[in-house]
Write an enzyme that holds these catalytic residues in place. Sequence first.
Site, mmCIF file in Angstrom:
data_model
loop_
_atom_site.group_PDB
_atom_site.id
_atom_site.type_symbol
_atom_site.label_atom_id
_atom_site.label_comp_id
_atom_site.label_asym_id
_atom_site.label_seq_id
_atom_site.Cartn_x
_atom_site.Cartn_y
_atom_site.Cartn_z
ATOM 1 N N GLY A 192 0.810 -1.212 0.000
ATOM 2 C CA GLY A 192 0.000 0.000 0.000
ATOM 3 C C GLY A 192 0.847 1.267 0.000
ATOM 4 O O GLY A 192 0.340 2.366 -0.050
ATOM 5 N N GLY A 213 12.986 7.673 1.740
ATOM 6 C CA GLY A 213 11.946 6.786 2.268
ATOM 7 C C GLY A 213 11.059 7.518 3.247
ATOM 8 O O GLY A 213 11.505 8.378 3.995
ATOM 9 N N GLU A 262 8.071 5.582 7.624
ATOM 10 C CA GLU A 262 8.071 5.706 9.085
ATOM 11 C C GLU A 262 8.060 7.168 9.558
ATOM 12 O O GLU A 262 7.489 7.475 10.598
ATOM 13 C CB GLU A 262 9.309 5.034 9.704
ATOM 14 C CG GLU A 262 9.982 3.946 8.879
ATOM 15 C CD GLU A 262 9.260 2.621 8.838
ATOM 16 O OE1 GLU A 262 8.588 2.267 9.819
ATOM 17 O OE2 GLU A 262 9.361 1.923 7.809
#
Lengths: 745, 163, 338
Positions: free
Chosen positions: A473, A709, A712
């Site tokens: 996702g 990235g 998180e």
Amino acid sequence: MKKQNSIGQPYRRIEGALKVTGRAKYAAEYQVEDLLYGYVVNSKITKGRIESIDESATRAVDGVVEVFHHDNRSSLPRFDLLYSDMDAPPGSPFRPLYDNKIQFAGQPVAFVVAETFEAARYAASLLTVHYAEEEFDVDLKANMDKARDPSKGLATFIKPLPPGPRGDFEKAYAAADERFEGKFHHGSQHHNPMEMFATTTVYEGDGKLTIYDKTQGTSNSQIYVSNLFGLSMSDVRVIAPFVGGGFGSGLRPQYQLVFSVMAALELKRNVRVSMDRRQMFTFGHRPETFQHTRFGATKDGTLTAINHEAFAETSNFEDYNEVVVNHANMLYPADNVTLDYKLIPLDRFTPMDMRAPGGSTGMLAIETTMDQLADQLDLDPLEFRLRNYAERDVSSDKPFSSKELKECYRQGAERFGWNERQPTAKKVRRGNRLVGHGMSSGIWDVIALPGKATATFTAEGKLIVESAVTDNGQGTYTVMTQIAADQLGLPLESVSFKYGDSKHPLSPIQGGSYTTGVIGSAVKAACLKLKDKLFHLAQIMDGYPLGDALPEDTIFTDGAIILKKDPSVRIPLTDIIAFNRGEAVSVSKSNVPNLLKIKQYTRAAHAATFVEVEVDEQLGVINVTRAVTAVAAGKIMNPKTARSQILGGMVWGISMALREETLLDNNLGKYVNTDLGEYHIPVHADVHQLDVIFVPEEDRIINELGAKGIGEIGVISMAPAIVNAVYNATGKLVKVFPIKLGDLL
Amino acid sequence: MIKGISEAGVHEVNLVVNDEHRQLHLPPWVTLLDALRNHLGLTGTKKGCDHGQCGACTVICDDERILSCLTLATMKDGSNITTIEGIGSEDELHPLQSAFIEHDAFQCGYCTPGQICSGVAMLAAGRGDTREEIQDLMSGNLCRCGANTNIIDAIIAVKNQSK
Amino acid sequence: MNPFKYEKAASLSGAITAVQRPGGVYLGGGTNLIDLWKYGITHPDKMVDLNGLNELKSITELPDGGVRLGALVSNNTTAYHPLILERYPLLSRTILAGATAQIRNSATNGGNLLQRTRCYYFYDPDSPCNKRNPGSGCPAINGHNRLHAILGHSDSCIATFPSDMCVALAALEARVRVSGPDGERTIEFTDFHRLPGDKPELDNNLGQHELITAIDLPANGFADNYSYLKLRDRNSYAFALVSVATGLSIQDGLIREARIALGGVAHIPWRLTAAEAELRGKEPTEANFATAADIILAGASGFEHNSFKIELARRAIIRNGMMALDPASQRPGAQPSL
């Protein structure tokens, strides 16, 4: 000649139509012939052993085909190494149905295979397991005396243990003008992706298996199954194009995979094993953690002393570790620092990476402590952070590969209207509600790993790129397609990214926010190699259309190679394939990070979150009414899907601060709120105005794409900002999370 | 207790699913959710908890959204069921399906069919006058990816289109 | 999750006959029963489906000015019914604060009264629980008891009754009409549910094989001044930690009649008429609601994780009294307003 770039464009998800029409298939949804259903039986005790199992009632149920348990299972290896997976921490991995030993509540002890789901479930309920119970230790607080250092292994290489002390903390802390000491706690949390773990194993004959698994790593499941059952890797194919959320829970193979495969091999039939929601609480989770901070600063707001200690649960068979205490000194360059991270082994299952593992835990304590010190110093929390801004990572004595945190602070504060914040509590009211503002910094380490991809250009003019990677996702499917399309100058429609299948080039598990960097760099490398090959073919085409041009003299665009200085020289890529006797051109390429280079830098994504809360003064009801998160995470490949990643992270932050916790009953030795009714994740009515800013950041160090990235980083600064906002509203600091209704009465 | 599964019997269940008549012969313990997924191959309806606590199994039954996991298939004999497969197809998306794509109102996609069925039924019933009301009336559909604001935005966009 | 027989009842008397065998249960919306069956908490042998009984599916006006709610009418249909919206808005708000739209579409009015507790230990067949397995003990007393009772609990059970709708029904002094093998009878709402005492396995005073046919609402719906406040661990889709339904009749600035019922605090919807009597003739002020709250909570006692509910309930009673003065201010999900 201008090249169209899809990178950086807000493309819609390629698989969107499949998902909104219900046609995207998840692990338990593949229609296969003669399917058997497995249902797992879990231990009713926390510790001890199985004395005997009475199968008679179970076997008497119409439609039951087989009952599997430690006494009648097919042979399994003994060696720990063969149970190891890509996310296995140091220790001895759990071996499902291996023997009669019970090591944690809810341990799977058997499973029943039947012709229908209902019969399997019913028959499983009839299995009588006699246990010899032993005393257990599940209580973290009561076992603090067992705290010890984590064992070292691959996991501590990727998630480093804290650096050694710097300066003299005790002396500096004693000498500080202002000091704050905090003790923090949060309970275990379980990932609870919406899709429950399931595996459909298709028995293809001759020992060959096709496995539809819910996983964050098809290669990981493939290797694990091959090792466990002594199968050749080429006979085991694991497929997972659609995964209904993972958040870390799919980083390790779960027991339904073992059972589905075991039954398929034994019965030579197709077998599906799905977990139920209660079983989703019987494996890895975010570890319950106690934290202790002591920070000291001088009157002018210079942080001089940092002490951060964490005490986290692990199992009695593996040492799970995460990076909890390393970030304070990375963000704030105090000279006197002592950090410590300890584990306490308990009779619970091994914890596991859960979205923003470690960082979200540690930063909750760090950033709350920072705000308390700012308050004591009469400094605006943002000003305090700016006065302690690290231009260099003193904790490892390295420069940052890039760091636009200051710009995150600036843009986030401006969008939010931070200058309107009142420094003292109970100053702003809306009716009975107190309004508070809070902020926090965020940081997430960039992880570099090798990755591999293949790229093929076909006679039909299609670019096919392959990797075994999954897309839970995050938008990987869309982003990889964009990366490949840009390399060959093709529209997205001409690119097909094949993924979620172990037959494609091996991929690491999808976690740690590194997938775009790792697989994206591999995709880019493969495409570069393919371009090179296509170019060299074009060079030798009839009439030498490129003359003596070098690759850098050309550009790949609109499905052709074009000469920069003379755009009329245009060689369609399909012509090159035709010249190649119609054969597709294919390359395979591994991308290995240059560790020597990147290790010279501290590499991290940063963020700043600003939050407004309303707290009902009498009733203690807290609402996050609005929040802004500004993120600096290098190149943002697709602002649409990236924004969703950050929004999702912010909702997780709301959940960490105010909602979710798995309640452990120390008397019974098990979790008790093991369903989605009582394990509270936010509902729509809990989530209000959320805003995301991507701060431009260029990073030439971290990877080929400059992408850090974003899986998180959105979580990390949200929860502490909420806690700080609640303090700003009420003057009350809650250090036991989540903050619950009643804590502010 | 009855002796065995066979004693429970098998019932003829006639459903109109996505405008198509479907006849099933099922023991009573088969839920509407499992009938759709395991017996009719309509796996667009998701099993997220099987206990009425997540909304992933939401379908529209005789114009009302219900949880198919807490419904026995036999109870709905003679009913009209719309699942996500009947809301719209890839070639002809329902406006809410398009809005979900445009607003990126999903990540993993697993709660999505339930969210859409729920949203379609809510809009059809004319409920949800304010954002806060929509948030409340949609709270029966959990989303673990955290697409909450995008989901509500998508619904409001469709609501405004039809005004 | 055991196999069971299923029969669709064609008439009320047929249903009562059909259910009379060991393990026979009535099936309404199924939203609680099917859940309990899947967990192996109840093991029905036969489900008698009442959904074909059209005579139990209407909402009608009664000659005494009240309204009758058919037992098989769904919670949502009831909440959005024009008669209820106009004359019993407290009931409507209360229903809409419970469960979710999907569940309310299936759940029936009769079934709402028969919900089992949401105690973690009751819901786990592997744990001891005096309600599920009499005599096995109550781990909630020394375990996790945030959801649990602060009023009327016993040494054998501290579970709470989870309904929202019933809190309003208690406040409105509804009456429950039931039918069974021995004929029909009417039960006052306050007599319907029972405290756990030493028989926590019994949630209510319904006789064996009796079923609820209707709920009668008296004429006074407190439609001018009312409020439902639900405090819970998230803003929707969670059971009440404390909830309060308040209805006031106000004349010349003074309270003529007050109704206050609490949810989430006891094994029954909690109502104390003495506290309501105290408010009669008084001004609707925070101080007067506080006095009423103190009377209601005089005997309250909590456990490790729920003692906060005593003070929370007190404050909720006061706030909800004030919210009742301004029904228009109320927010979806019965969240606090003002």
